[in-house]
Scaffold this motif. Structure first.
Motif, PDB file in Angstrom:
ATOM      1  N   GLU A  35       0.830  -1.212   0.000  1.00 40.08           N
ATOM      2  CA  GLU A  35       0.000   0.000   0.000  1.00 40.08           C
ATOM      3  C   GLU A  35       0.860   1.257   0.000  1.00 40.08           C
ATOM      4  OE1 GLU A  35      -2.807   2.934  -0.023  1.00 40.08           O
ATOM      5  OE2 GLU A  35      -2.970   0.858  -0.652  1.00 40.08           O
ATOM      6  N   ALA A  36       1.941   1.242   0.762  1.00 39.58           N
ATOM      7  CA  ALA A  36       2.829   2.408   0.793  1.00 39.58           C
ATOM      8  C   ALA A  36       3.427   2.664  -0.579  1.00 39.58           C
ATOM      9  CB  ALA A  36       3.935   2.201   1.832  1.00 39.58           C
ATOM     10  N   ARG A  37       3.799   1.627  -1.257  1.00 38.38           N
ATOM     11  CA  ARG A  37       4.374   1.793  -2.591  1.00 38.38           C
ATOM     12  C   ARG A  37       3.340   2.365  -3.562  1.00 38.38           C
ATOM     13  NH1 ARG A  37       8.562  -2.130  -5.228  1.00 38.38           N
ATOM     14  NH2 ARG A  37       9.236  -0.690  -6.817  1.00 38.38           N
ATOM     15  N   ARG A  38       2.114   1.810  -3.534  1.00 34.71           N
ATOM     16  CA  ARG A  38       1.040   2.338  -4.387  1.00 34.71           C
ATOM     17  C   ARG A  38       0.765   3.792  -4.057  1.00 34.71           C
ATOM     18  NH1 ARG A  38      -1.084  -2.744  -3.503  1.00 34.71           N
ATOM     19  NH2 ARG A  38      -2.302  -2.018  -1.742  1.00 34.71           N
ATOM     20  N   ARG A  39       0.728   4.118  -2.765  1.00 37.48           N
ATOM     21  CA  ARG A  39       0.428   5.486  -2.363  1.00 37.48           C
ATOM     22  C   ARG A  39       1.530   6.450  -2.794  1.00 37.48           C
ATOM     23  NH1 ARG A  39      -3.399   8.137   0.083  1.00 37.48           N
ATOM     24  NH2 ARG A  39      -2.926   9.953   1.357  1.00 37.48           N
TER      25      ARG A  39
END
Length: 99
Positions: free
Chosen positions: A73-77
Motif C-alpha cells: 500500500e505504501a508503494r502504491r500510495r
C-alpha cells in the motif's frame, strides 16, 4: 526487496525536483484517498491541511518514513503521490517577478 519496498520515502531521495518531492510527501501524508485527483484548488486545500497537521513538509516526510505502512500500500500510495505531485507542479500558478 528493493529500497522502495523497505521505505516509501526512499523514492523521494531520487526525485530531482524539490517541489515534486515536497508535494509527494505532503500528499502521501494527506487524508486524500490513494488515486484521488482533485482539481488544483481542492488539492491545495488538502496540501495545506496535511502540512499543518504534520508540522510542515518535514513532518510529512517523517510520516512517510515512519514505517507504519503495509509495504504494498505504501508503494502504491507513493507512486500515486509522485505522479499527482508532478501533475500539480506542472499546473501550479507561476509567480512572475516584478521588472
Amino acid at each position: 526487496m528493493d529500497r522502495t519496498d523497505a521505505n516509501p520515502g526512499a523514492s523521494l531521495a531520487d526525485e530531482r525536483d524539490p517541489v515534486v518531492a515536497a508535494l509527494s510527501a505532503v500528499l502521501f501524508a494527506s487524508d486524500l484517498p490513494t488515486g484521488a485527483r482533485p482539481a488544483f484548488p481542492g488539492a491545495l486545500a488538502e496540501i495545506r491541511a496535511a502540512a499543518r497537521r504534520h508540522g510542515g513538509v518535514g513532518g510529512c516526510m517523517e510520516r512517510v518514513a515512519d514505517g507504519g505502512w503495509d509495504f504494498a500500500e505504501a508503494r502504491r500510495r507513493m507512486e500515486w503521490a509522485r505522479e499527482y505531485a508532478r501533475w500539480l507542479s506542472a499546473r501550479r500558478p507561476r509567480r512572475t517577478r516584478p521588472a
